[in-house]
Design an enzyme around this catalytic site. Structure first.
Site, mmCIF file in Angstrom:
data_model
loop_
_atom_site.group_PDB
_atom_site.id
_atom_site.type_symbol
_atom_site.label_atom_id
_atom_site.label_comp_id
_atom_site.label_asym_id
_atom_site.label_seq_id
_atom_site.Cartn_x
_atom_site.Cartn_y
_atom_site.Cartn_z
ATOM 1 N N LEU A 60 0.825 -1.219 0.000
ATOM 2 C CA LEU A 60 0.000 0.000 0.000
ATOM 3 C C LEU A 60 0.852 1.260 0.000
ATOM 4 C CD1 LEU A 60 -3.215 -0.161 2.203
ATOM 5 C CD2 LEU A 60 -2.932 -0.152 -0.258
ATOM 6 N N GLU A 61 1.973 1.212 0.678
ATOM 7 C CA GLU A 61 2.807 2.411 0.752
ATOM 8 C C GLU A 61 3.455 2.761 -0.584
ATOM 9 O OE1 GLU A 61 3.122 4.576 3.115
ATOM 10 O OE2 GLU A 61 1.952 3.522 4.636
#
Ligand SMILES: [Ca+2]
Length: 441
Positions: free
Chosen positions: A165-166
């Site tokens: 996600l990052e």
């Protein structure tokens, strides 16, 4: 639920946008725990921005050019850094080359006008491509994950979800010069306290020798590497997991994932507990208990909260403390959230983010964790809708603590009070049809 019942003894994320992925960091639109109770600040927290006035200093002399004003701020900052004990050489080498990052100027002024509903974020977090790539990463870095789990007791699927996600597993880490980006944010003023503090952390990092100046590249918001650590987080939590002498969150998966595990571990990750579990509630359930009330699972059971399949919780699970959230209102899925959910929010103070991490992480283990449909037919409130709602609630005597178009704890409290006055489920969640009803009042 069966998953939790069975695996309780075991361990129980573009995006959306890029780097600061979770740009929607504040919990503005999603019922969440009372953010004010956060003990230590998360890595990135929208609340960390400040609005301090800067019109008293020389940088706002209108006769000077932007670059001149920037240089005035920079000279002043360098002087203060030296006064704080950083060597003149280091300060000159690291800070003097900083220039204005136009992106940081532009983007920092942009206010989001529309927030996606929580389900858009959660769906996007666990997209097929992100799950597929995550599975490949889990296979490719098996021995690294073995070692990280052994040291920190933070499960690989959660770490992989954060990585995914990052930065889409290291693909989108940002290519802005960290010093210039933070210097621009500091010069600009709205985030001066934050940005200057982060710049001092960069000085420390280079001074201590575990990173090189040329490595300091990331997003314009100040987040670096595969796991998007801001400098203070880097300084306090990054580890050289592969032992080569360099804390390399950009190129070393072991360092990046080990650092994320270290961060979660230090913030209280509990290896034997779940993150969140979907639940059902009895008809007539008191939605006033959602968001902030913390109770044991057994107490929630007494209050009418049930597992999805109707089976009882394990004896151990019954004593765990949890909060109940209904991020899509009473018609959408409800969840008990546990300590580990709050630990993930230390990474990014957003209920959507923590849900996204859990949903992606479980998908990487083959689990589906949300079965109740979201109320997707309801169009999300626009920024203007939210302001209209806040004005109306306030006019009716339900204070929202201001009219800012952001639905936070105060606004949800006002919505609940209004819902209660009409005998509606007090879930603090405003939908278009409810808004019409409110405005007609
Ligand atoms: Ca290393």
């Amino acid at each position: 639920m069966h998953r939790f019942l069975i695996s309780f003894a075991l361990f129980s994320f573009a995006l959306l946008s890029t780097s600061c992925a979770s740009a929607g960091d504040s919990d503005a639109d999603i019922p969440a725990a009372n953010e004010a109770q956060t003990e230590t600040p998360p890595i990135r927290n929208a609340e960390a921005t400040n609005t301090e006035a800067t019109n008293t200093d020389v940088t706002h002399n209108s006769v000077m050019t932007e670059a001149e004003k920037f240089n005035v701020w920079k000279a002043d900052f360098m002087q203060r850094a030296v006064a704080q004990g950083y060597s003149q050489d280091l300060v000159a080498r690291l800070i003097a080359p900083a220039t204005i990052n136009p992106k940081a100027i532009e983007r920092d002024k942009t206010q989001p006008e529309f927030t996606k509903p929580v389900w858009s974020y959660v769906d996007g977090a666990a997209s097929a491509s992100r799950v597929n790539s995550g599975e490949t990463k889990l296979a490719n870095f098996r021995t690294t994950f073995d070692a990280i789990e052994a040291r920190y007791q933070v499960p690989r699927h959660i770490l992989t979800a954060i990585w995914g996600l990052e930065t889409a597993y290291g693909k989108i880490m940002g290519s802005d010069d960290m010093v210039s980006s933070l210097a621009t944010l500091a010069y600009q003023g709205r985030r001066r306290t934050f940005a200057e503090r982060e710049m001092l952390a960069l000085l420390e990092m280079v001074q201590d020798g575990y990173v090189r100046q040329d490595q300091l590249v990331g997003s314009w918001t100040g987040a670096m590497g595969m796991t998007q650590f801001i400098p203070t987080t880097f300084r306090d939590y990054a580890v050289d997991f592969d032992g080569d002498g360099n804390k390399d969150l950009w190129e070393s998966e072991a360092d990046a994932l080990g650092s994320a595990a270290h961060y979660l571990s230090r913030h209280g990750w509990r290896a034997s507990e779940p993150v969140m579990e979907e639940v059902r509630v009895v008809d007539g359930f008191d939605y006033g208990l959602t968001e902030t009330t913390k109770r044991t699972v057994n107490q929630w059971t007494t209050a009418g909260v049930m597992t999805m399949n109707g089976q009882p919780w394990t004896a151990d699970a019954g004593f765990l403390e949890a909060k109940l959230i209904a991020p899509g209102g009473h018609r959408g899925p409800k969840f008990l959230i546990f300590k580990n959910f709050d630990v993930i929010k230390k990474y990014n103070n957003s209920t959507s983010y923590a849900m996204g991490i859990n949903v992606l992480g479980e998908a990487l283990r083959g689990n589906t964790v949300i079965s109740t449909p979201w109320p997707r037919e309801n169009e999300a409130l626009s920024f203007e809708d939210k302001k209209t709602m806040q004005r109306k609630l306030t006019a009716l005597g339900y204070s929202t603590g201001g009219v800012d178009g952001q639905v936070g704890p105060n606004t949800r409290k006002a919505i609940r009070a209004w819902q209660n006055s009409l005998g509606l489920p007090a879930d603090g969640y405003m939908e278009q049809d409810l808004l019409a009803r409110l405005l007609a009042q």
